[in-house]
Design a protein around this motif. Structure first.
Motif, PDB file in Angstrom:
ATOM      1  N   VAL A   1       0.874  -1.177   0.000  1.00  0.00           N
ATOM      2  CA  VAL A   1       0.000   0.000   0.000  1.00  0.00           C
ATOM      3  C   VAL A   1       0.906   1.219   0.000  1.00  0.00           C
ATOM      4  N   GLU A   2       0.593   2.173  -0.867  1.00  0.00           N
ATOM      5  CA  GLU A   2       1.390   3.388  -0.950  1.00  0.00           C
ATOM      6  C   GLU A   2       0.533   4.631  -0.745  1.00  0.00           C
ATOM      7  N   ILE A   3       1.190   5.688  -0.296  1.00  0.00           N
ATOM      8  CA  ILE A   3       0.595   7.020  -0.218  1.00  0.00           C
ATOM      9  C   ILE A   3       1.548   7.944  -0.951  1.00  0.00           C
ATOM     10  N   HIS A   4       1.024   8.696  -1.925  1.00  0.00           N
ATOM     11  CA  HIS A   4       1.806   9.657  -2.693  1.00  0.00           C
ATOM     12  C   HIS A   4       1.274  11.053  -2.386  1.00  0.00           C
TER      13      HIS A   4
ATOM     14  N   GLY B   1       6.017  20.217  -7.395  1.00  0.00           N
ATOM     15  CA  GLY B   1       6.310  19.473  -8.616  1.00  0.00           C
ATOM     16  C   GLY B   1       7.016  18.159  -8.352  1.00  0.00           C
ATOM     17  N   THR B   2       7.261  17.853  -7.073  1.00  0.00           N
ATOM     18  CA  THR B   2       7.911  16.597  -6.699  1.00  0.00           C
ATOM     19  C   THR B   2       6.992  15.832  -5.764  1.00  0.00           C
ATOM     20  N   TYR B   3       6.714  14.585  -6.132  1.00  0.00           N
ATOM     21  CA  TYR B   3       5.871  13.724  -5.304  1.00  0.00           C
ATOM     22  C   TYR B   3       6.742  12.831  -4.436  1.00  0.00           C
ATOM     23  N   ARG B   4       6.287  12.595  -3.213  1.00  0.00           N
ATOM     24  CA  ARG B   4       6.927  11.633  -2.310  1.00  0.00           C
ATOM     25  C   ARG B   4       6.109  10.351  -2.324  1.00  0.00           C
ATOM     26  N   ILE B   5       6.800   9.241  -2.230  1.00  0.00           N
ATOM     27  CA  ILE B   5       6.159   7.925  -2.228  1.00  0.00           C
ATOM     28  C   ILE B   5       6.475   7.244  -0.910  1.00  0.00           C
ATOM     29  N   TRP B   6       5.413   6.903  -0.173  1.00  0.00           N
ATOM     30  CA  TRP B   6       5.528   6.193   1.099  1.00  0.00           C
ATOM     31  C   TRP B   6       4.939   4.802   0.902  1.00  0.00           C
TER      32      TRP B   6
ATOM     33  N   GLU C   1      11.167   9.759  -4.354  1.00  0.00           N
ATOM     34  CA  GLU C   1      10.504  10.950  -4.874  1.00  0.00           C
ATOM     35  C   GLU C   1      10.559  10.869  -6.387  1.00  0.00           C
ATOM     36  N   HIS C   2       9.589  11.497  -7.031  1.00  0.00           N
ATOM     37  CA  HIS C   2       9.609  11.560  -8.487  1.00  0.00           C
ATOM     38  C   HIS C   2       8.948  12.854  -8.935  1.00  0.00           C
ATOM     39  N   PRO C   3       9.308  13.338 -10.116  1.00  0.00           N
ATOM     40  CA  PRO C   3       8.657  14.548 -10.603  1.00  0.00           C
ATOM     41  C   PRO C   3       7.187  14.272 -10.900  1.00  0.00           C
TER      42      PRO C   3
END
Length: 194
Positions: free
Chosen positions: A130-133, A170-175, A155-157
């Motif tokens: 399970v992820e949260i972005h 403009g940058t997303y974090r992925i948990w 992280e990704h753009p």
């Protein structure tokens, strides 16, 4: 995906499958939260009852077809947010997305709801992750996965195909949380023994 249509949490908070009959409650919640949501959520526009009803009809169809599971966060008849499990991160995984009504933030609703959906996701066949972005600048959203013991994995753009919101970096974090690490309380496993 087989999932409960109603989940009762502490403090009178209920996660309930959105239905088209909830259009007025959703419209009111978005209208009252417009200034709070707009900096982070590009989908937020001045809500109109028929447009919100169309969104709810789409969510009902998705649910019935085994796709997205979208829940309203309710206190009695009042909608205080929304949360969903979305199958967009690939096989074996689901992403949680959420927002909370401007007048109901900082009460732990998003954290409680995300914990409930994480637990529920891991009861579904084949779900291992399970992820949260969220946008890196959205510190309120970051508090949820952090409190639940999710691991920041990268992280990704922001994909260029997605619309932008005014406050986004403009940058997303992925948990990420995995089935083997998850504990219903949201606590992380103790460190391994030497």
């Amino acid at each position: 995906m087989a999932a409960p249509e109603r989940i009762v949490l502490d403090g009178g908070l209920v996660l309930r499958r959105w239905r088209s009959a909830d259009a007025r409650a959703l419209t009111l919640a978005v209208a009252e939260s417009f200034e709070h949501l707009r900096p982070w959520m590009p989908w937020v526009t001045a809500p109109r009852l028929e447009e919100e009803r169309a969104v709810l009809v789409k969510w009902e169809e998705e649910w019935d077809a085994g796709g997205e599971l979208q829940y309203g966060l309710f206190l009695g008849p009042l909608a205080v947010g929304s949360i969903g499990l979305i199958p967009r991160i690939g096989p074996g995984g689901l992403e949680i997305g959420y927002w909370v009504h401007a007048g109901h933030t900082r009460r732990g609703y998003a954290t409680s709801a995300a914990a409930a959906l994480t637990s529920m996701a891991f009861t579904l066949p084949g779900i291992e992750v399970v992820e949260i972005h969220h946008d890196r600048a959205n510190l309120a959203s970051e508090g949820v996965p952090r409190k639940l013991g999710f691991t920041l994995v990268g992280e990704h753009p922001r994909p260029s195909r997605l619309p932008t919101s005014p406050a986004e970096s403009g940058t997303y974090r992925i948990w990420r949380m995995t089935r083997d690490r998850w504990r219903p309380s949201g606590a992380s496993l103790p460190p391994p023994s030497p």
